[in-house]
Design a protein around this motif. Structure first.
Motif, short mmCIF file in Angstrom:
data_model
loop_
_atom_site.label_atom_id
_atom_site.label_comp_id
_atom_site.label_asym_id
_atom_site.label_seq_id
_atom_site.Cartn_x
_atom_site.Cartn_y
_atom_site.Cartn_z
N HIS A 73 31.88 37.22 63.38
CA HIS A 73 30.62 37.94 63.56
C HIS A 73 30.37 38.91 62.39
CE1 HIS A 73 29.46 36.27 67.37
NE2 HIS A 73 30.71 36.43 67.81
N PHE A 74 31.45 39.50 61.87
CA PHE A 74 31.30 40.33 60.67
C PHE A 74 30.71 39.50 59.54
CE2 PHE A 74 32.89 41.57 56.52
CZ PHE A 74 32.45 42.89 56.44
N LEU A 75 31.27 38.32 59.32
CA LEU A 75 30.77 37.45 58.25
C LEU A 75 29.31 37.08 58.49
CD1 LEU A 75 31.04 35.71 55.72
CD2 LEU A 75 32.11 33.94 57.14
N MET A 76 28.98 36.72 59.72
CA MET A 76 27.58 36.37 60.01
C MET A 76 26.66 37.58 59.77
SD MET A 76 27.43 33.21 60.57
CE MET A 76 25.69 33.19 61.01
N GLY A 77 27.13 38.76 60.10
CA GLY A 77 26.35 39.96 59.82
C GLY A 77 26.14 40.17 58.34
N PHE A 78 27.18 39.90 57.56
CA PHE A 78 27.05 40.08 56.11
C PHE A 78 26.13 39.01 55.52
CE2 PHE A 78 28.23 40.44 51.68
CZ PHE A 78 28.19 41.82 51.54
N ILE A 79 26.20 37.81 56.04
CA ILE A 79 25.28 36.76 55.58
C ILE A 79 23.84 37.19 55.85
CG2 ILE A 79 24.49 34.38 56.01
CD1 ILE A 79 27.50 33.73 56.65
N GLU A 80 23.58 37.69 57.06
CA GLU A 80 22.23 38.17 57.39
C GLU A 80 21.82 39.31 56.47
OE1 GLU A 80 20.14 36.71 59.28
OE2 GLU A 80 21.42 35.43 60.54
N HIS A 81 22.75 40.20 56.16
CA HIS A 81 22.47 41.29 55.22
C HIS A 81 22.06 40.74 53.86
CE1 HIS A 81 22.98 44.94 52.85
NE2 HIS A 81 23.81 44.27 52.08
N CYS A 82 22.78 39.74 53.39
CA CYS A 82 22.48 39.14 52.08
C CYS A 82 21.10 38.46 52.07
CB CYS A 82 23.56 38.13 51.68
SG CYS A 82 25.12 38.90 51.23
N GLN A 83 20.66 38.04 53.24
CA GLN A 83 19.34 37.41 53.36
C GLN A 83 18.26 38.43 53.71
OE1 GLN A 83 20.45 34.50 56.35
NE2 GLN A 83 20.68 32.91 54.78
N GLN A 84 18.66 39.70 53.71
CA GLN A 84 17.78 40.83 54.00
C GLN A 84 17.20 40.76 55.42
OE1 GLN A 84 15.06 41.05 50.70
NE2 GLN A 84 16.67 41.66 49.30
N ASN A 85 17.96 40.19 56.33
CA ASN A 85 17.61 40.18 57.75
C ASN A 85 18.40 41.29 58.43
OD1 ASN A 85 16.08 37.86 57.32
ND2 ASN A 85 17.81 36.51 57.74
N ASN A 86 18.01 42.53 58.17
CA ASN A 86 18.81 43.68 58.61
C ASN A 86 18.94 43.78 60.12
OD1 ASN A 86 19.67 44.65 56.12
ND2 ASN A 86 17.68 45.58 55.76
N GLU A 87 17.91 43.45 60.85
CA GLU A 87 18.02 43.54 62.31
C GLU A 87 19.05 42.55 62.84
OE1 GLU A 87 14.34 43.57 64.49
OE2 GLU A 87 13.43 44.97 63.06
N GLU A 88 19.04 41.33 62.31
CA GLU A 88 20.03 40.33 62.72
C GLU A 88 21.42 40.74 62.26
OE1 GLU A 88 19.73 37.70 64.80
OE2 GLU A 88 17.72 38.53 65.10
N ALA A 89 21.51 41.34 61.06
CA ALA A 89 22.80 41.81 60.57
C ALA A 89 23.37 42.85 61.53
CB ALA A 89 22.65 42.41 59.16
N VAL A 90 22.54 43.79 61.95
CA VAL A 90 22.99 44.83 62.88
C VAL A 90 23.47 44.21 64.18
CG1 VAL A 90 22.20 46.78 64.29
CG2 VAL A 90 21.67 46.71 61.85
N LYS A 91 22.75 43.23 64.70
CA LYS A 91 23.16 42.57 65.95
C LYS A 91 24.54 41.93 65.82
CE LYS A 91 18.53 41.46 67.64
NZ LYS A 91 17.56 40.37 67.85
#
Length: 187
Positions: A73-91
């Motif tokens: 889940h950490f990795l998925m959050g970082f992937i979302e961060h890299c895609q600038q999907n901050n709300e999904e990254a936070v989730k």
């Protein structure tokens, strides 16, 4: 990997691949490979978005081995961060934290994501806990410095910078940030 260079990432990827060849499928090695692929984008060494697709593939492999993987889940959050999907990254990062509430990297990344989405009051206790768990981690100090900088608290950012620099004197990104901070504070 933290040399912030193409060569460093390539070498890290090679070492993890060698580990997989030796011991076979491994959740943490898959997470590491995924994280390395995100860094090609995060470090702006490549614009090839297939790195993020590869990172997602490695996350799926990790979840196949451990469906409750906090690191996944950490990795998925970082992937979302890299895609600038901050709300999904936070989730994703919050989910990782519910599984492993004392992981300093997750606390650090979640704090940074909160600060980047304007939720600095939520970021502070996360940074505080990360510092308590891992006070010698230069990345936590670096991310804290970045949040202070982005919030216009340049003197506080310089203090955090000093700690990050002391802990990791060879980090080239820290040196670049120091230059910017000096310009902002006119020192």
């Amino acid at each position: 990997m933290w040399k912030w260079t193409q060569e460093g990432l390539d070498r890290a990827r090679q070492l993890i691949q060698s580990g997989l060849e030796i011991i076979g499928e491994n959740e943490l090695f898959y997470i590491a490979l995924g994280f390395i692929h995100t860094q090609y984008i995060n470090f702006v060494l490549s614009k090839d978005k297939s790195h993020l697709q590869k990172a997602e593939e490695y996350a799926r492999k990790a979840f196949a081995l451990n469906p409750g993987s906090a690191r996944g889940h950490f990795l998925m959050g970082f992937i979302e961060h890299c895609q600038q999907n901050n709300e999904e990254a936070v989730k994703e990062l919050k989910l990782a934290l519910t599984i492993d509430p004392n992981d300093p990297e997750t606390l650090n990344m979640l704090a940074y994501a909160c600060a980047m989405t304007g939720k600095e009051s939520a970021a502070e206790p996360l940074f505080k806990k990360a510092f308590e768990i891992d006070p010698l981690n230069p990345l936590i100090h670096f991310f804290y410095m970045a949040c202070q900088w982005y919030g216009g608290r340049f003197d506080a950012a310089l203090e955090s910078y000093s700690t990050a620099r002391r802990l990791d004197p060879e980090n080239p990104l820290t040196l670049v940030c120091h230059g910017y901070l000096l310009a902002y504070t006119c020192r």
